[in-house]
Scaffold this motif. Structure first.
Motif, PDB file in Angstrom:
ATOM      1  N   PHE A   5       0.855  -1.216   0.034  1.00  0.00           N
ATOM      2  CA  PHE A   5      -0.115  -0.045  -0.012  1.00  0.00           C
ATOM      3  C   PHE A   5       0.887   1.176   0.047  1.00  0.00           C
ATOM      4  CE2 PHE A   5      -3.225  -2.847   1.696  1.00  0.00           C
ATOM      5  CZ  PHE A   5      -4.008  -2.913   0.519  1.00  0.00           C
ATOM      6  N   PHE A   6       1.839   1.206   0.904  1.00  0.00           N
ATOM      7  CA  PHE A   6       2.796   2.301   0.711  1.00  0.00           C
ATOM      8  C   PHE A   6       3.438   2.836  -0.575  1.00  0.00           C
ATOM      9  CE2 PHE A   6       5.724   5.478   2.311  1.00  0.00           C
ATOM     10  CZ  PHE A   6       5.476   5.929   3.494  1.00  0.00           C
ATOM     11  N   TYR A  48      -5.351  12.876  -2.933  1.00  0.00           N
ATOM     12  CA  TYR A  48      -5.890  12.804  -1.495  1.00  0.00           C
ATOM     13  C   TYR A  48      -5.829  11.430  -1.401  1.00  0.00           C
ATOM     14  CZ  TYR A  48      -8.308  17.131  -1.834  1.00  0.00           C
ATOM     15  OH  TYR A  48      -8.779  18.475  -2.257  1.00  0.00           O
ATOM     16  N   HIS A  49      -5.979  10.495  -2.415  1.00  0.00           N
ATOM     17  CA  HIS A  49      -6.122   9.142  -1.954  1.00  0.00           C
ATOM     18  C   HIS A  49      -4.826   8.360  -2.133  1.00  0.00           C
ATOM     19  CE1 HIS A  49     -10.248  10.177  -1.744  1.00  0.00           C
ATOM     20  NE2 HIS A  49     -10.447   9.274  -0.913  1.00  0.00           N
ATOM     21  N   ALA A  50      -4.090   8.879  -2.883  1.00  0.00           N
ATOM     22  CA  ALA A  50      -2.617   8.480  -2.820  1.00  0.00           C
ATOM     23  C   ALA A  50      -1.803   8.600  -1.421  1.00  0.00           C
ATOM     24  CB  ALA A  50      -1.610   9.351  -3.851  1.00  0.00           C
ATOM     25  N   GLY A  55      -0.909   6.281   4.353  1.00  0.00           N
ATOM     26  CA  GLY A  55      -1.522   6.092   5.685  1.00  0.00           C
ATOM     27  C   GLY A  55      -1.965   4.557   6.015  1.00  0.00           C
ATOM     28  N   VAL A  56      -2.727   4.137   4.957  1.00  0.00           N
ATOM     29  CA  VAL A  56      -3.282   2.604   5.103  1.00  0.00           C
ATOM     30  C   VAL A  56      -1.875   1.819   5.292  1.00  0.00           C
ATOM     31  CG1 VAL A  56      -4.136   0.648   3.803  1.00  0.00           C
ATOM     32  CG2 VAL A  56      -5.377   2.861   3.748  1.00  0.00           C
ATOM     33  N   GLY A  57      -0.734   2.036   4.530  1.00  0.00           N
ATOM     34  CA  GLY A  57       0.534   1.589   4.695  1.00  0.00           C
ATOM     35  C   GLY A  57       0.913   1.273   6.130  1.00  0.00           C
ATOM     36  N   GLY A  72      -7.458  -0.202   1.756  1.00  0.00           N
ATOM     37  CA  GLY A  72      -6.520  -0.056   0.964  1.00  0.00           C
ATOM     38  C   GLY A  72      -7.123  -0.380  -0.677  1.00  0.00           C
ATOM     39  N   TRP A  73      -7.407  -1.707  -0.781  1.00  0.00           N
ATOM     40  CA  TRP A  73      -7.991  -2.045  -2.133  1.00  0.00           C
ATOM     41  C   TRP A  73      -9.037  -1.058  -2.562  1.00  0.00           C
ATOM     42  CZ3 TRP A  73      -4.367  -3.922  -4.518  1.00  0.00           C
ATOM     43  CH2 TRP A  73      -3.450  -4.582  -4.001  1.00  0.00           C
ATOM     44  N   LEU A  74      -9.971  -0.646  -1.621  1.00  0.00           N
ATOM     45  CA  LEU A  74     -10.886   0.364  -1.925  1.00  0.00           C
ATOM     46  C   LEU A  74     -10.579   1.585  -2.383  1.00  0.00           C
ATOM     47  CD1 LEU A  74     -13.529  -0.714   0.832  1.00  0.00           C
ATOM     48  CD2 LEU A  74     -13.923  -0.976  -1.782  1.00  0.00           C
ATOM     49  N   PHE A  75      -9.370   2.022  -1.928  1.00  0.00           N
ATOM     50  CA  PHE A  75      -8.879   3.252  -2.211  1.00  0.00           C
ATOM     51  C   PHE A  75      -8.070   3.250  -3.826  1.00  0.00           C
ATOM     52  CE2 PHE A  75      -8.078   4.961   2.227  1.00  0.00           C
ATOM     53  CZ  PHE A  75      -9.389   5.251   2.474  1.00  0.00           C
ATOM     54  N   VAL A  76      -7.606   2.226  -3.985  1.00  0.00           N
ATOM     55  CA  VAL A  76      -6.898   1.854  -5.191  1.00  0.00           C
ATOM     56  C   VAL A  76      -7.971   1.705  -6.195  1.00  0.00           C
ATOM     57  CG1 VAL A  76      -5.674   0.096  -6.532  1.00  0.00           C
ATOM     58  CG2 VAL A  76      -4.852   0.785  -4.279  1.00  0.00           C
ATOM     59  N   ALA A  77      -9.216   1.057  -5.991  1.00  0.00           N
ATOM     60  CA  ALA A  77     -10.310   1.070  -6.846  1.00  0.00           C
ATOM     61  C   ALA A  77     -10.858   2.310  -7.201  1.00  0.00           C
ATOM     62  CB  ALA A  77     -11.339  -0.152  -6.259  1.00  0.00           C
ATOM     63  N   GLY A  78     -11.030   3.163  -6.042  1.00  0.00           N
ATOM     64  CA  GLY A  78     -11.780   4.504  -6.450  1.00  0.00           C
ATOM     65  C   GLY A  78     -10.685   5.262  -7.374  1.00  0.00           C
TER      66      GLY A  78
END
Length: 122
Positions: A5-6, A48-50, A55-57, A72-78
């Protein structure tokens, strides 16, 4: 998963900076102001989501588990769905992509809820 995630966050930020510069220098004179604004919205939410992925990392090291991973995966998908559809819409003018964009927004919202839930459960 913390390093995944990082790394994804850092890569998304790198791409976001590049796309922001591309918009400011390469698209400003070529796109209608409304389409340029649409592109810039995609860049803004990607950045923002990067940062959220960074933060998820960190959260993976503090509260490891399925809820943090899901966020984390939802942020990537978003990023892919929300920002990606805005980029394509702005560059091509294909308006029906605007119907898909909110799914990315829902992924962002779900990611934030999962992250909050992970923190509360810890």
């Amino acid at each position: 998963m913390d390093r995944v995630f990082f790394a994804l966050g850092a890569l998304a930020a790198f791409i976001g900076v590049g796309l922001g510069a591309f918009a400011a220098h390469g698209l400003k004179s070529r796109l209608d102001p409304n389409l340029l604004s649409t592109f810039e919205t995609g860049v803004r939410y990607q950045m923002y989501h990067a940062l959220a992925l960074l933060g998820v990392g960190w959260a993976c090291t503090r509260w490891p588990g399925a809820w943090v991973n899901a966020s984390g995966w939802l942020f990537v998908a978003g990023i892919v769905i929300f920002s990606g559809t805005l980029y394509v819409l702005a560059l091509t003018g294909v308006r029906w992509l605007g119907a898909i964009t909110p799914l990315g927004g829902l992924a962002f919202l779900a990611g934030w809820l999962c992250l909050a839930w992970a923190a509360c459960r810890a």
